[in-house]
Design a protein around this motif. Structure first.
Motif, PDB file in Angstrom:
ATOM      1  N   LEU A  11       3.582   6.629  -4.796  1.00 22.48           N
ATOM      2  CA  LEU A  11       4.035   5.211  -4.232  1.00 22.48           C
ATOM      3  C   LEU A  11       2.365   5.069  -4.900  1.00 22.48           C
ATOM      4  CD1 LEU A  11       5.506   4.892  -1.635  1.00 22.48           C
ATOM      5  CD2 LEU A  11       6.754   4.057  -3.830  1.00 22.48           C
ATOM      6  N   THR A  16       2.024   0.242  -7.205  1.00 22.39           N
ATOM      7  CA  THR A  16       2.869  -0.502  -6.452  1.00 22.39           C
ATOM      8  C   THR A  16       2.249  -1.277  -5.183  1.00 22.39           C
ATOM      9  OG1 THR A  16       4.538   1.379  -5.325  1.00 22.39           O
ATOM     10  CG2 THR A  16       5.050   0.410  -7.206  1.00 22.39           C
ATOM     11  N   ALA A  17       1.574  -0.396  -4.677  1.00 19.76           N
ATOM     12  CA  ALA A  17       0.372  -0.789  -3.612  1.00 19.76           C
ATOM     13  C   ALA A  17      -1.454  -0.335  -3.938  1.00 19.76           C
ATOM     14  CB  ALA A  17       0.854   0.723  -2.536  1.00 19.76           C
ATOM     15  N   ASP A 203       4.116  -5.968   0.109  1.00 22.18           N
ATOM     16  CA  ASP A 203       4.845  -5.002  -0.054  1.00 22.18           C
ATOM     17  C   ASP A 203       3.801  -4.850  -1.176  1.00 22.18           C
ATOM     18  OD1 ASP A 203       4.110  -7.212  -2.364  1.00 22.18           O
ATOM     19  OD2 ASP A 203       6.393  -6.470  -3.070  1.00 22.18           O
ATOM     20  N   GLU A 204       2.095  -5.086  -1.039  1.00 20.81           N
ATOM     21  CA  GLU A 204       0.996  -4.406  -1.464  1.00 20.81           C
ATOM     22  C   GLU A 204       0.418  -3.422  -0.556  1.00 20.81           C
ATOM     23  OE1 GLU A 204      -0.321  -7.627  -5.374  1.00 20.81           O
ATOM     24  OE2 GLU A 204      -0.740  -8.032  -3.101  1.00 20.81           O
ATOM     25  N   LEU A 206       0.873  -0.142   1.965  1.00 23.32           N
ATOM     26  CA  LEU A 206       1.881   1.359   1.923  1.00 23.32           C
ATOM     27  C   LEU A 206       1.645   1.844   3.631  1.00 23.32           C
ATOM     28  CD1 LEU A 206       4.268   3.558   0.820  1.00 23.32           C
ATOM     29  CD2 LEU A 206       2.020   4.600  -0.312  1.00 23.32           C
ATOM     30  N   ARG A 219       8.850  -1.909   7.645  1.00 26.73           N
ATOM     31  CA  ARG A 219       9.729  -2.960   7.154  1.00 26.73           C
ATOM     32  C   ARG A 219       9.963  -3.459   6.934  1.00 26.73           C
ATOM     33  NH1 ARG A 219      12.555   3.256   6.086  1.00 26.73           N
ATOM     34  NH2 ARG A 219      11.209   4.105   4.978  1.00 26.73           N
ATOM     35  N   TRP A 223       5.913  -4.051   4.704  1.00 24.71           N
ATOM     36  CA  TRP A 223       5.096  -3.261   4.173  1.00 24.71           C
ATOM     37  C   TRP A 223       5.899  -2.521   3.146  1.00 24.71           C
ATOM     38  CZ3 TRP A 223       0.581  -1.760   8.483  1.00 24.71           C
ATOM     39  CH2 TRP A 223      -0.031  -3.134   8.267  1.00 24.71           C
ATOM     40  N   GLN A 224       5.584  -1.457   2.907  1.00 19.86           N
ATOM     41  CA  GLN A 224       6.038  -0.563   2.055  1.00 19.86           C
ATOM     42  C   GLN A 224       6.009   0.675   3.103  1.00 19.86           C
ATOM     43  OE1 GLN A 224       5.865   0.820  -2.563  1.00 19.86           O
ATOM     44  NE2 GLN A 224       4.383  -0.824  -2.384  1.00 19.86           N
TER      45      GLN A 224
END
Length: 235
Positions: A11, A16-17, A203-204, A206, A219, A223-224
């Protein structure tokens, strides 16, 4: 390497993070789970009594929210064990032995955090902790991970809320935004020049944690999150 750590690396590599957050207990530091049976046997109490008296004590919820102290928690754990049939002196000795038994740093997790930070991604540790956490991390030599002044440590006892409360993740997110805005990136500097805080999308971030409830809470906040297998649910 465990699948959870591979998933985190994937990830991060995907872009994505922008921030990595790791849990502490059961992830970065781990404990000998065989100690619980040893304590029960020494005290002559039913199996599971020591765990219930310490990590299962309801007062722990107050401690991790900054409304109680580690010292008082230990006192109440002793009282619980005495009520379960242990002699007072033996109960105190067992609680002290538990509290003073050193943890072990998971070297794979540590390497992941160090590599991630070295690659330019901010790294934080988010724990449902007590007022004793900073001293415990110093004892383990983890100042480089959490910062010399704990600037990369997010301790629920300081937030006033604990995982999996959404408010805990909200306050943690704001702390992360503050430090990322101060420490990294042209975006953060530009925002400060305009008098605006850095905006970091949920969502940035992790998050790595060994508790299914904490992962679900992260979640739900946005957050991821990746679930990490562990032998402890103490954090």
């Amino acid at each position: 390497m465990l699948a959870s750590l591979r998933a985190v690396r994937h990830l991060l590599d995907s872009g994505t993070a922008r921030v990595l957050v790791s849990d502490l207990d059961g992830v970065l530091r781990v404990f000998d789970q065989g100690l619980w049976d040893e304590l029960d046997a020494e005290l002559g109490v039913d199996t599971g009594s020591s765990f219930r008296a310490i990590l299962g004590h309801p007062y722990l919820d107050q401690v991790t929210r900054g409304r109680g102290t580690h010292a008082r928690w230990r006192e109440l754990a002793v009282e619980h064990l005495v009520a379960a049939g242990a002699a007072p002196g033996a109960a105190r000795h067992s609680v002290d032995r538990w509290a003073d038994t050193p943890a072990t740093v998971d070297e794979d997790v540590l390497a992941l955090l160090e590599d991630t930070r070295a690659a330019g991604t901010p790294v934080f540790v988010f724990t449902n902790g007590t007022d004793r956490v900073p001293a415990e991390l110093a004892q383990l030599g983890l100042e480089a991970v959490v910062g010399a002044h704990g600037e990369h440590l997010i301790n629920s006892a300081d937030l006033g809320h604990a995982k999996p409360d959404l408010e805990a993740f909200g306050r943690a997110h704001k702390k992360i935004e503050h430090h990322v805005g101060q420490e990294r990136g042209e975006h953060g500097r530009a925002d400060r020049e305009r008098g605006e805080p850095l905006h970091l999308r949920t969502d940035e971030v992790l998050f790595l944690d060994d508790s299914p409830r904490h992962v679900a809470g992260a979640r739900a906040f946005g957050w991821q999150a990746v679930l990490h297998p562990s032998g402890t649910t103490g954090d």
